[in-house]
Design a protein around this motif. Structure first.
Motif, PDB file in Angstrom:
ATOM      1  N   TYR A  92      -1.367   9.237 -14.769  1.00 51.38           N
ATOM      2  CA  TYR A  92      -1.080  10.027 -13.572  1.00 51.38           C
ATOM      3  C   TYR A  92       0.396   9.868 -13.196  1.00 51.38           C
ATOM      4  N   ALA A  93       0.909  10.842 -12.474  1.00 51.02           N
ATOM      5  CA  ALA A  93       2.330  10.843 -12.127  1.00 51.02           C
ATOM      6  C   ALA A  93       2.711   9.687 -11.214  1.00 51.02           C
ATOM      7  N   SER A  94       1.777   9.246 -10.380  1.00 51.39           N
ATOM      8  CA  SER A  94       2.071   8.183  -9.421  1.00 51.39           C
ATOM      9  C   SER A  94       0.970   7.141  -9.444  1.00 51.39           C
ATOM     10  N   VAL A  95       1.247   6.024  -8.795  1.00 58.30           N
ATOM     11  CA  VAL A  95       0.258   4.957  -8.701  1.00 58.30           C
ATOM     12  C   VAL A  95       0.436   4.259  -7.355  1.00 58.30           C
ATOM     13  N   ASN A  96      -0.687   3.877  -6.741  1.00 62.54           N
ATOM     14  CA  ASN A  96      -0.642   3.075  -5.518  1.00 62.54           C
ATOM     15  C   ASN A  96      -0.635   1.610  -5.931  1.00 62.54           C
ATOM     16  N   LEU A  97       0.408   0.898  -5.540  1.00 65.17           N
ATOM     17  CA  LEU A  97       0.607  -0.463  -6.021  1.00 65.17           C
ATOM     18  C   LEU A  97      -0.472  -1.424  -5.535  1.00 65.17           C
ATOM     19  N   ALA A  98      -0.806  -1.366  -4.266  1.00 62.25           N
ATOM     20  CA  ALA A  98      -1.771  -2.319  -3.719  1.00 62.25           C
ATOM     21  C   ALA A  98      -3.198  -1.996  -4.138  1.00 62.25           C
ATOM     22  N   LYS A  99      -3.493  -0.709  -4.306  1.00 63.93           N
ATOM     23  CA  LYS A  99      -4.852  -0.292  -4.630  1.00 63.93           C
ATOM     24  C   LYS A  99      -5.107  -0.216  -6.139  1.00 63.93           C
ATOM     25  N   ASP A 142       0.854  -1.185   0.000  1.00 65.64           N
ATOM     26  CA  ASP A 142       0.000   0.000   0.000  1.00 65.64           C
ATOM     27  C   ASP A 142       0.892   1.238   0.000  1.00 65.64           C
ATOM     28  N   GLN A 143       1.541   1.460  -1.142  1.00 62.80           N
ATOM     29  CA  GLN A 143       2.520   2.531  -1.259  1.00 62.80           C
ATOM     30  C   GLN A 143       2.362   3.215  -2.612  1.00 62.80           C
ATOM     31  N   ASP A 144       2.619   4.521  -2.624  1.00 60.79           N
ATOM     32  CA  ASP A 144       2.616   5.284  -3.869  1.00 60.79           C
ATOM     33  C   ASP A 144       4.022   5.278  -4.463  1.00 60.79           C
ATOM     34  N   VAL A 145       4.110   5.051  -5.776  1.00 60.50           N
ATOM     35  CA  VAL A 145       5.400   5.082  -6.461  1.00 60.50           C
ATOM     36  C   VAL A 145       5.265   5.923  -7.720  1.00 60.50           C
ATOM     37  N   ASN A 146       6.370   6.451  -8.190  1.00 61.53           N
ATOM     38  CA  ASN A 146       6.380   7.232  -9.418  1.00 61.53           C
ATOM     39  C   ASN A 146       6.163   6.307 -10.611  1.00 61.53           C
ATOM     40  N   THR A 147       5.181   6.625 -11.423  1.00 59.90           N
ATOM     41  CA  THR A 147       4.821   5.758 -12.551  1.00 59.90           C
ATOM     42  C   THR A 147       5.990   5.587 -13.520  1.00 59.90           C
ATOM     43  N   PHE A 148       6.596   6.689 -13.904  1.00 63.84           N
ATOM     44  CA  PHE A 148       7.668   6.672 -14.900  1.00 63.84           C
ATOM     45  C   PHE A 148       8.913   5.959 -14.387  1.00 63.84           C
ATOM     46  N   GLU A 149       9.422   6.393 -13.245  1.00 62.32           N
ATOM     47  CA  GLU A 149      10.670   5.810 -12.732  1.00 62.32           C
ATOM     48  C   GLU A 149      10.515   4.314 -12.476  1.00 62.32           C
ATOM     49  N   THR A 150       9.371   3.931 -11.931  1.00 60.76           N
ATOM     50  CA  THR A 150       9.155   2.509 -11.647  1.00 60.76           C
ATOM     51  C   THR A 150       9.048   1.712 -12.944  1.00 60.76           C
ATOM     52  N   THR A 151       8.472   2.315 -13.964  1.00 63.84           N
ATOM     53  CA  THR A 151       8.346   1.618 -15.246  1.00 63.84           C
ATOM     54  C   THR A 151       9.692   1.437 -15.924  1.00 63.84           C
ATOM     55  N   ILE A 152      10.463   2.530 -16.053  1.00 65.03           N
ATOM     56  CA  ILE A 152      11.707   2.421 -16.815  1.00 65.03           C
ATOM     57  C   ILE A 152      12.766   1.614 -16.069  1.00 65.03           C
ATOM     58  N   ARG A 153      12.766   1.696 -14.734  1.00 66.47           N
ATOM     59  CA  ARG A 153      13.811   1.001 -13.973  1.00 66.47           C
ATOM     60  C   ARG A 153      13.391  -0.422 -13.604  1.00 66.47           C
ATOM     61  N   MET A 154      12.224  -0.565 -12.985  1.00 67.53           N
ATOM     62  CA  MET A 154      11.824  -1.877 -12.485  1.00 67.53           C
ATOM     63  C   MET A 154      11.199  -2.740 -13.582  1.00 67.53           C
ATOM     64  N   LEU A 155      10.169  -2.237 -14.239  1.00 65.50           N
ATOM     65  CA  LEU A 155       9.561  -3.015 -15.317  1.00 65.50           C
ATOM     66  C   LEU A 155      10.569  -3.223 -16.447  1.00 65.50           C
ATOM     67  N   GLY A 156      11.284  -2.170 -16.799  1.00 67.78           N
ATOM     68  CA  GLY A 156      12.295  -2.294 -17.840  1.00 67.78           C
ATOM     69  C   GLY A 156      13.387  -3.271 -17.468  1.00 67.78           C
ATOM     70  N   GLY A 157      13.842  -3.234 -16.213  1.00 64.90           N
ATOM     71  CA  GLY A 157      14.886  -4.149 -15.769  1.00 64.90           C
ATOM     72  C   GLY A 157      14.452  -5.597 -15.813  1.00 64.90           C
ATOM     73  N   LEU A 158      13.227  -5.863 -15.404  1.00 59.21           N
ATOM     74  CA  LEU A 158      12.705  -7.229 -15.426  1.00 59.21           C
ATOM     75  C   LEU A 158      12.553  -7.744 -16.858  1.00 59.21           C
ATOM     76  N   LEU A 159      12.033  -6.900 -17.739  1.00 57.71           N
ATOM     77  CA  LEU A 159      11.838  -7.323 -19.125  1.00 57.71           C
ATOM     78  C   LEU A 159      13.174  -7.553 -19.827  1.00 57.71           C
ATOM     79  N   SER A 160      14.144  -6.703 -19.548  1.00 54.01           N
ATOM     80  CA  SER A 160      15.457  -6.872 -20.152  1.00 54.01           C
ATOM     81  C   SER A 160      16.137  -8.136 -19.645  1.00 54.01           C
ATOM     82  N   ALA A 161      16.010  -8.405 -18.344  1.00 51.46           N
ATOM     83  CA  ALA A 161      16.588  -9.636 -17.792  1.00 51.46           C
ATOM     84  C   ALA A 161      15.941 -10.862 -18.425  1.00 51.46           C
ATOM     85  N   HIS A 162      14.634 -10.790 -18.624  1.00 54.21           N
ATOM     86  CA  HIS A 162      13.938 -11.897 -19.290  1.00 54.21           C
ATOM     87  C   HIS A 162      14.476 -12.093 -20.703  1.00 54.21           C
ATOM     88  N   TYR A 163      14.637 -11.008 -21.432  1.00 57.48           N
ATOM     89  CA  TYR A 163      15.130 -11.097 -22.804  1.00 57.48           C
ATOM     90  C   TYR A 163      16.551 -11.655 -22.849  1.00 57.48           C
TER      91      TYR A 163
END
Length: 719
Positions: free
Chosen positions: A339-346, A271-292
């Motif tokens: 939106y600039a941020s997103v709540n992960l749990a909600k 139940d935490q707010d995170v920055n949409t952009f930073e979380t996407t490029i770093r975390m989602l991007g990192g996971l997808l690149s590792a998969h590739y």
């Protein structure tokens, strides 16, 4: 080889190896210390024999001759020595080596290795290169005699006691040794694979210090040796972001440790707010690149856990899908702009807390590579549609000459203010235009059209030349295109020369692209602009005392500014004289002298080298890398940190290591010094955090779901 075998070696044999000037300089061990060590070993010989232990070499030892495993074939602990010696001018370097040489350093590290119950065997990759943070105790006071024996065995083996044939000169092996060799000048033939190895050494120093002092934390502060979470249970901010760099570097045990943490500790159900952009490029991007990478290059950092059919085969993709399902909620705005941020749990998007709730334009439009690739992997088209809708909403504003204000409302999709720049909050919008075109195998020409329009706008409104030397810069228009040009360039803008070159050749070398019928005067002019901007960005590094660029640089320009068509010819070389004329063109303010280990300039050097094949871009990168070794080091740890002031020597350290130091800066250095067939530019695109995705065919499921509205010559929509 039984661990007791070294007892049968005569001490004179060992001392003769250690007596050469080069060796003694490299390892900092006196003959007396070795004698005392042998006496200690003799006294403990019986105790060790009673243990009846042996050092067994596994049957399936990796092939260290394989080029993809070259990074594992280096002496133990060379990183700890080299990072200090790389400082060159530091008065403390010599004493540091005398007090903590290779022998003492390796002894401490091997002891630490055995204390780590979760570490893999040493043959997977070398022992963790933890720099010693305290004074080395005399060897006769050490309790780990077995560790000392193993170290002695390793040294003797390395210096040739157990093998025949020629050995590389020992002075060349430590990092400090071959930094001294870098005096032949431009055009000399250097072993770029060895230089690449030194980038791996720098990475492992930073990673191992993080692992030792802040494992699992999102932030790492190298000076205070502390970690901190960004949200309650952490996001894996550093671990996930650096994962694909470790795969490329073939750091098997470190990848295994990171993967284990991800499997057991990483959760996005918070139940935490995170920055949409930073979380996407770093975390989602990192996971997808590792998969590739783990699928495309199975021999790099190979793990049984992700082999086909293994229980953890799709760990990276599963984590990516879980995270994306939460992040995609940010797109559920009235306009479709996230939106600039997103709540992960909600699963809930949240407007920005400043700028009247407006999102950053660059952040809203730099999510497309990630969500499109995920859609391709999963077949879930809504990821594609959500990301693509943003591009239509942004373009329907009809921004003049393709240049966008840096804020946009998620409520109605309209821009806020008129501030236009290619630095922070503007940069990656332009980067992702050309990369979206390339990602889908050039099947979406709409993004190439938008890129070409924007680049024409940059030339028309933002490009000018400095005084008195006529460097090419890209300025800002804080009050809109009709307002005054500000001669300010964020370091972030230095992504641009590489991106322009990429857009001109579409990932081919310049030589090959010139052979195509599509090569025109436009591409010729684009490459010229790319070269000029690259030169200016390199000047940002040459201007400072440390050779590391400031966060922001201003320039002296004419009033009114010279147009892009004005004659100009900047000096080809940067005179080292502090009073050199070219220095008058650059102006760094006292509030902007910090260096955050940013990647943009080395990123562009990587592109420029791959595309132009001009060796100077590699050489500039090497010079930059040496400056990081000299001035960004934390001497207590041996790893690296950002700087509060990069324009004085010694520099003022800033107690923070950004995750992009591992994810981007060192990765681009590694690729710059690597053979060009590693992640070729016509096969992959890099997201704005340097995570590699494959170029793919859209297939029947996906398509460009929108068309541009008709425009006039200035790019304004025709009613």
């Amino acid at each position: 080889m039984n661990v007791r075998d070294p007892f049968n070696l005569h001490r004179r044999s060992a001392l003769s190896i250690l007596k050469s000037t080069a060796t003694r300089t490299a390892i900092g061990v006196t003959e007396r210390a070795v004698e005392v060590g042998f006496q200690a070993i003799e006294k403990s010989k019986q105790a060790v024999e009673d243990l009846d232990m042996s050092f067994t070499v596994p049957k399936n030892v990796p092939s260290f001759a394989n080029p993809q495993r070259v990074v594992e074939d280096r002496i133990w602990g060379n990183s700890a020595v080299t990072s200090r010696a790389g400082a060159g001018t530091r008065a403390t370097s010599a004493s540091a080596h005398t007090n903590a040489g290779i022998l003492a350093g390796v002894q401490g590290r091997v002891g630490g290795f055995f204390d780590n119950k979760h570490a893999l065997p040493m043959y997977k990759d070398k022992p963790y290169a933890y720099p010693l943070s305290q004074r080395i105790k005399p060897v006769w006071r050490k309790k780990r005699f077995l560790g000392f024996v193993l170290v002695l065995f390793s040294l003797l083996y390395y210096f040739g006691a157990f093998q025949k044939g020629s050995q590389t000169d020992t002075a060349e092996r430590p990092l400090w040794g071959w930094l001294k060799q870098d005096s032949a000048g431009r055009g000399a033939k250097f072993d770029w694979n060895r230089r690449r190895d030194m980038v791996v050494d720098a990475f492992t120093l930073s990673w191992d210090a993080y692992e030792r002092y802040a494992w699992g934390y999102d932030e790492y502060h190298p000076v205070s040796k502390k970690g901190k979470q960004m949200i309650a249970k952490g996001l894996g901010w550093i671990i996930v972001d650096a994962l694909d760099t470790m795969i490329l570097m073939n750091l098997t045990s470190r990848v295994s440790h990171a993967r284990e943490w991800m499997a057991t500790s990483l959760t996005y159900d918070q139940d935490q707010d995170v920055n949409t952009f930073e979380t996407t490029i770093r975390m989602l991007g990192g996971l997808l690149s590792a998969h590739y990478l783990s699928n495309e290059y199975p021999t790099l950092a190979p793990l049984a856990d992700d082999d086909p059919g293994a229980a953890g085969e799709d760990l990276y993709l599963e984590k990516a899908k879980d995270l994306a399902d939460r992040l995609v909620a940010a797109f559920d705005s009235p306009s479709g702009v996230p939106y600039a941020s997103v709540n992960l749990a909600k699963f809930e998007g949240i407007p920005a807390h400043d700028e009247g709730g407006a999102s950053s334009t660059a952040e809203a439009t730099s999510l497309q590579l990630e969500f499109k690739y995920l859609a391709k992997l999963t077949g879930e088209k809504y990821f594609w549609d959500k990301a693509e809708k943003v591009m239509q909403v942004v373009d329907d504003n009809g921004a003049q000459d393709g240049l966008l204000p840096i804020y946009i409302y998620a409520t109605d999709g309209k821009f806020r203010g008129q501030n236009i720049r290619l630095g922070s909050r503007g940069d990656s919008y332009y980067e992702y235009l050309i990369k979206q075109y390339l990602q889908t195998s050039k099947q979406e020409p709409i993004y190439l059209e938008m890129w070409d329009e924007a680049l024409r706008g940059v030339r028309k409104h933002l490009v000018t030349y400095t005084e008195p030397s006529r460097f090419t810069i890209v300025g800002e228009k804080p009050s809109g295109l009709s307002g005054k040009l500000s001669p300010k360039m964020d370091h972030l803008v230095c992504f641009l020369p590489g991106t322009i070159a990429l857009g001109a050749t579409k990932g081919l070398t310049e030589a090959d692209a010139r052979k195509l019928p599509t090569w025109t005067e436009k591409e010729e002019a684009d490459m010229k602009l790319a070269r000029e901007l690259m030169h200016t960005c390199w000047g940002m590094y040459k201007w400072t005392a440390t050779g590391l660029a400031a966060e922001i640089t201003y320039f002296n320009i004419a009033d009114p500014p010279l147009p892009e068509s004005a004659p100009h010819q900047a000096p080809a070389e940067f005179d080292e004289d502090p009073a050199a004329e070219w220095r008058k063109d650059y102006d760094v303010h006292s509030n902007d002298v910090h260096n955050l280990q940013r990647p943009e300039t080395v990123e562009s050097l990587f592109y420029m080298w791959r595309i132009t094949e001009d060796i100077k871009y590699r050489e500039w990168g090497w010079e930059m890398f040496k400056s990081f070794l000299k001035y960004a080091e934390v001497e207590e740890n041996g790893d690296f940190t950002s700087l509060s002031n990069a324009n004085i020597i010694p520099p003022v350290l800033r107690d923070n290591m950004e995750s992009f130091w591992l994810a981007e800066t060192l990765k681009y250095f590694y690729l710059l010094f690597s053979p060009n067939d590693l992640l070729p530019l016509d096969k992959v695109v890099f997201n704005t955090e340097a995570h590699a995705f494959p170029i793919f065919q859209m297939g029947q499921l996906f398509s460009t779901g929108w068309e541009r509205k008709p425009r006039d010559t200035e790019g304004k929509i025709i009613a």
